[in-house]
Design a protein around this motif. Structure first.
Motif, PDB file in Angstrom:
ATOM      1  N   ASP A 129     -59.031 -68.938  28.475  1.00 25.38           N
ATOM      2  CA  ASP A 129     -60.444 -69.233  28.733  1.00 25.38           C
ATOM      3  C   ASP A 129     -61.146 -67.903  28.987  1.00 25.38           C
ATOM      4  O   ASP A 129     -60.650 -67.072  29.743  1.00 25.38           O
ATOM      5  CB  ASP A 129     -60.530 -70.140  29.974  1.00 25.38           C
ATOM      6  N   ASP A 149     -67.543 -71.727  23.469  1.00 25.69           N
ATOM      7  CA  ASP A 149     -67.134 -70.990  24.673  1.00 25.69           C
ATOM      8  C   ASP A 149     -67.430 -71.881  25.869  1.00 25.69           C
ATOM      9  O   ASP A 149     -68.516 -72.462  25.966  1.00 25.69           O
ATOM     10  CB  ASP A 149     -67.955 -69.690  24.744  1.00 25.69           C
ATOM     11  N   THR A 150     -66.470 -71.991  26.779  1.00 22.73           N
ATOM     12  CA  THR A 150     -66.673 -72.828  27.978  1.00 22.73           C
ATOM     13  C   THR A 150     -67.939 -72.419  28.723  1.00 22.73           C
ATOM     14  O   THR A 150     -68.608 -73.252  29.322  1.00 22.73           O
ATOM     15  CB  THR A 150     -65.473 -72.713  28.945  1.00 22.73           C
ATOM     16  N   ARG A 151     -68.284 -71.134  28.651  1.00 22.07           N
ATOM     17  CA  ARG A 151     -69.438 -70.648  29.406  1.00 22.07           C
ATOM     18  C   ARG A 151     -70.766 -71.143  28.842  1.00 22.07           C
ATOM     19  O   ARG A 151     -71.793 -71.049  29.495  1.00 22.07           O
ATOM     20  CB  ARG A 151     -69.430 -69.102  29.416  1.00 22.07           C
ATOM     21  N   VAL A 167     -71.189 -74.335  27.533  1.00 20.59           N
ATOM     22  CA  VAL A 167     -71.258 -75.803  27.434  1.00 20.59           C
ATOM     23  C   VAL A 167     -72.522 -76.343  28.101  1.00 20.59           C
ATOM     24  O   VAL A 167     -73.216 -77.198  27.539  1.00 20.59           O
ATOM     25  CB  VAL A 167     -69.988 -76.450  28.035  1.00 20.59           C
ATOM     26  N   ARG A 225     -59.222 -76.032  27.237  1.00 19.66           N
ATOM     27  CA  ARG A 225     -60.221 -75.799  28.274  1.00 19.66           C
ATOM     28  C   ARG A 225     -61.611 -76.228  27.807  1.00 19.66           C
ATOM     29  O   ARG A 225     -62.381 -76.811  28.570  1.00 19.66           O
ATOM     30  CB  ARG A 225     -60.256 -74.314  28.639  1.00 19.66           C
ATOM     31  N   LEU A 226     -61.902 -75.933  26.557  1.00 15.95           N
ATOM     32  CA  LEU A 226     -63.204 -76.318  26.022  1.00 15.95           C
ATOM     33  C   LEU A 226     -63.297 -77.850  25.909  1.00 15.95           C
ATOM     34  O   LEU A 226     -64.338 -78.448  26.213  1.00 15.95           O
ATOM     35  CB  LEU A 226     -63.402 -75.654  24.654  1.00 15.95           C
ATOM     36  N   GLU A 238     -63.963 -79.145  29.271  1.00 17.04           N
ATOM     37  CA  GLU A 238     -65.329 -78.833  29.719  1.00 17.04           C
ATOM     38  C   GLU A 238     -66.360 -79.778  29.089  1.00 17.04           C
ATOM     39  O   GLU A 238     -67.264 -80.264  29.776  1.00 17.04           O
ATOM     40  CB  GLU A 238     -65.649 -77.370  29.339  1.00 17.04           C
TER      41      GLU A 238
END
Lengths: 342, 342, 342, 342
Positions: A167, B167-169, B171, B192-193, B196
């Motif tokens: 991540d 990117d998880t950031r 979402v 992880r994505l 999320e």
């Protein structure tokens, strides 16, 4: 780049394509065949959008002449790269053994495993703190507690540590603990993550994607290098094919192909490729004879009770024996490998 | 679960396996064959670590009887799921057309494309603001500016919007603009994505990974559902095979297989599968006849000047014609589809 | 064999399946799970038609417990088979090198090549008299004249000869000249041809099909053995995958898998696998270290003027050097190999 | 043809390649790029041995510009070929249904099946008299007795008959009974068999090999055509991929690709592709909508008691229903299909 025009392309269409190429900065050389016309275009396509051309009327196909990677290829750098992992050199004359469990399960077992693989000859310890598991119900790793345990193992044994990051939000934390950061097969084309680890100064262990071509793999390396980090070790770990008697099909041909195309070192993971400890010894030997710069092998104190990947893990004694058996093969190909002192 | 013991397994090894199974909460039923013993184990393996068993001495293999997915399967929910994308229903009797360019390039061209695909019958607009490109030197998308353009297109046309997050950031930002969030093929196992986006309440368009099995694809859906979001539309977009005459091999068999295994709706992306606009019409018709709940098609005003994926994009007029041609096929399989009013 | 009943199977359907199994001579052991019932069936399915069962109402799937091959497997024969090719032993402690051109082109060049590979350490000479070419316009081989040339080479050098047969009508003629008969990759499932060579007493070199599983490969061996000929050497020559940087993907994992499943010897053809002479040395070394019982390598006096497969052929001097480099690897894995006397 | 020289190629090497090309009858056009030189070679490479060039010093790769097939391609013949099978036209506006059991099992059941599929709308009857089975212990077919039964079915129903030949020695016998000769997937590159059926005047049903590219498939057609027989119907029947939820992956993209590259008609076999009767209806509809010229479907009176391929066979009533459901799809794509008279 070569542009192949379809056999029905009109004079006007051919002229349009040539003109567009000139606009894009290419020098053009049309060759008028009996049936088709092809246009040679001189210039570097890597920085431009060639789709523009391939969608023009009358164009049948584009044939790239240059490889799409630049930093990962041999044009700018001929000599092999040796990656330094806190003092351990990968890509030099010594073949480096990386070993450890799939997942870090407890401090006690990890430290004991570290001691055992260090005695066997391993130089770097592997272990997963963040595990990408195909089921949401499977053990996902100890996270930062796992990283702390790895650091403790480094302190006690002197082994360097490599662990996976999954991540972008964890890159800073992982790089504060690890000597080397692993990008796993499933994230080989997670371009944001590649960019993020490219911004760190840590060496990167870049696993080949499950169904990645060698060219795509080198483009993933290119992403990291374009972000500023040139310390990359490639890791062949088997590709997906129709064959089911092994978990993946280990593509040892990738070793000489990478040596032909790139200056980056390449190691092999026979454990994930085979998915069965019985085949790990034979494949490790094969990898070294084929020219691998290192091995990454799953070792567990008690495979039947492993939380992940038990079936493909070797016990420490078997691992030590394997390194001993590899030594004469390493010597036969002009390399060396550390083994247990006896 | 069935445990197959190797033909050389000792009585003691068989007993040990049975005892371990009992410890793990299974009921056991050994069957002693002429050559091998197999042990039937009754219980739900999905929540436990079966590696424990498969590494035990004398065990040859494990045969799962139950599928590893639970929420994505039909055990708990038989009736088909209909996903509501801000009022547009996917999985009901109407086949939904999603269309738009690969990447958002400019406000003007995007709005014009939106108007054209809306008139043609599309209900949802696609467009990439964050582009996962295989080269770091290719156009990577307009990012938040692209999302803003999409929102403007929605306002002007009433089309709902779907766009990819990588990117998880991002979402939270993406879900604040989009009606539906796309997980691209390369991120199908970016767990992880998946987690999320599973925490959001937006419908998810989950593309099949480049080399993902149908079971892995449903496990990716399971990740999202396990995090709390059950609004998932699957999207078949071609798998990687040895065949090179198309970019990927569109696996239309996935449609009836998914209908057999899961309650989730499934749509088809013929553009990425074929990689060539010439084949998009035929494959779109095939997808609808095979039972797809929708189509996602790349449409560009001027394919030769597209910044991404031009060769596989249809022009708006061709797209409108295609939906018209699909209508009688949709009717033939008991469905409907919106087309241009004439 | 395990029969998995679907979760909606009725009591009557389960009873019917059990009764059918009993009729077919199986002993049955039903296990009633929480959701599904499975039926263990004891008996040998290899001789019967299991399709009968899998089509019965309520049956979800069949899980075979026994491998489908019998003669090629280890049940009836544990010790490794050593195949005798007119005095040359394949499968013993010595690694056997087979070498020669893809196609026999002329008597003069073939005899010269024979002399050179014999001096380098090869024990068996390869050469194609009947060539299966993918284009009808390519050179198809010298046919019987080629066989005659091979026999002359044997007379002059003492090398044994192996050559491919591609038509049932030629088996008698080919076996009258050759010491060993090759079944090529494209004919691995030409069951009539397998049966026909199974009726001869010549050793068979059975190449793995382009996309054959290891199980299918062993079933092809089973065909030959069932016809009465047990002298089979398997040859791994690369499988078809999505990767294009090599002609095929050499599957060296097949070596330990075959050693686990079968008593038959296995050799490796790195030339056809790689399709590029540059990779042949590395892969040959890898094959020997992984446990191959021999190598079959394309050698041509003048690769640029070869009528077939020039790009993957080594020159004789390079071949001799390769065998010399392999020797210490062979010794490292407890084997030996003949090399040029220096 | 384009010859790409490696970036280290010397002036002499480039000259040598040009000279060789001239000797071979090509006109040459060298293009000197910044890093590499490429040479355009004008002429028809299909009749010559290009390996000669690719092995020359300094040559990196050859890029063919022309397709390797000539008779099977569209250069010499633009309009679609319509193949006449004793009066039944394949490749015209009517979609032709071929149906019948995998293997002919008995006269009574075959005649009854023939009657049923004829009533349902089938025009041609399939049935195997020579079965290529992966196990030597499986039922191998009734051989000539099977052919006799097929001929009796033709006499009673008027259906034309298609059956597979697996051995060059049987071609004469099979062609004396059948209206159309099938070359099965496993024999697609059995070049001797292709040549042999090319010498007959019977239409050929050429199945795509298990792992054949579309180009290889058309080259197999080229073999038959080069021998004098131009009556070829291609049959897509699924290719081997990593996906296991279907027996093979049906590649419906092959339909528009073949229509782009060739004038030959193409039909689809959904039964062998899916390996499961449940998916046959959906895939049949998809095939027709995608543009298939026909379907070949396994139909059996009693699938659970079939001697071969029971799990993928439809019962006659289901088959009749399917053709009825296909009719509106056929009409939607401007075709027709015969169905049961009601």
């Amino acid at each position: 780049m070569i542009i192949v025009m379809s056999k029905n392309a009109s004079r006007q269409e051919i002229d349009n394509v040539e003109q567009k190429l000139v606009e894009l900065g290419f020098k053009t050389h049309p060759i008028i065949g009996e049936i088709k016309t092809v246009i040679g275009a001189i210039g570097d396509k890597r920085m431009m959008n060639t789709h523009t051309i391939s969608s023009m009327p009358g164009v049948e196909s584009l044939v790239p002449i240059m490889k799409p990677f630049k930093l990962a290829g041999k044009e700018l750098k001929q000599e092999p790269t040796v990656v330094d992992v806190s003092g351990i050199k990968i890509g030099g004359s010594e073949i480096v053994a990386i070993a450890g469990p799939c997942a870090i399960e407890s401090e006690e077992s990890f430290l004991e495993t570290a001691r055992r693989v260090m005695e066997a000859g391993a130089k770097i310890m592997r272990g997963g703190a963040f595990k990408p598991r195909s089921s949401p119900y499977s053990f996902q790793g100890l996270e930062e507690e796992g990283l702390r345990i790895m650091a403790a193992a480094r302190e006690q044994t002197g082994l360097k540590i490599v662990t996976e990051v999954v991540d972008t939000r964890d890159v800073e934390m992982v790089s504060s603990y690890a000597d080397m950061i692993q990008i796993g097969a499933r994230n080989m084309q997670n371009f944001r993550l590649l960019h993020e680890v490219g911004l760190t100064s840590k060496p990167i262990l870049l696993k080949r994607g499950l169904a990645a071509t060698i060219e795509e793999w080198l483009m993933a390396a290119e992403y990291i290098m374009a972000a500023g980090n040139e310390n990359i070790v490639l890791c062949e770990r088997g590709i997906r094919t129709y064959e089911t008697s092994t978990r993946n099909t280990l593509d040892l041909s990738a070793i000489p192909v990478i040596k032909e195309l790139s200056h980056l070192p390449i190691i092999v993971d026979p454990s994930h490729a085979a998915g069965n400890w019985k085949y790990v010894s034979a494949l490790s030997k094969g990898a070294v004879a084929t020219g691998a710069d290192g091995l990454i092998i799953e070792v567990h104190l008690d495979p039947p009770n492993a939380l992940s990947d038990g079936p493909q893990s070797l016990r420490p004694a078997k691992f030590a024996q394997l390194l001993g058996e590899i030594q004469p093969i390493a010597l036969a190909v002009g390399r060396s490998i550390s083994t247990a002192k006896v």
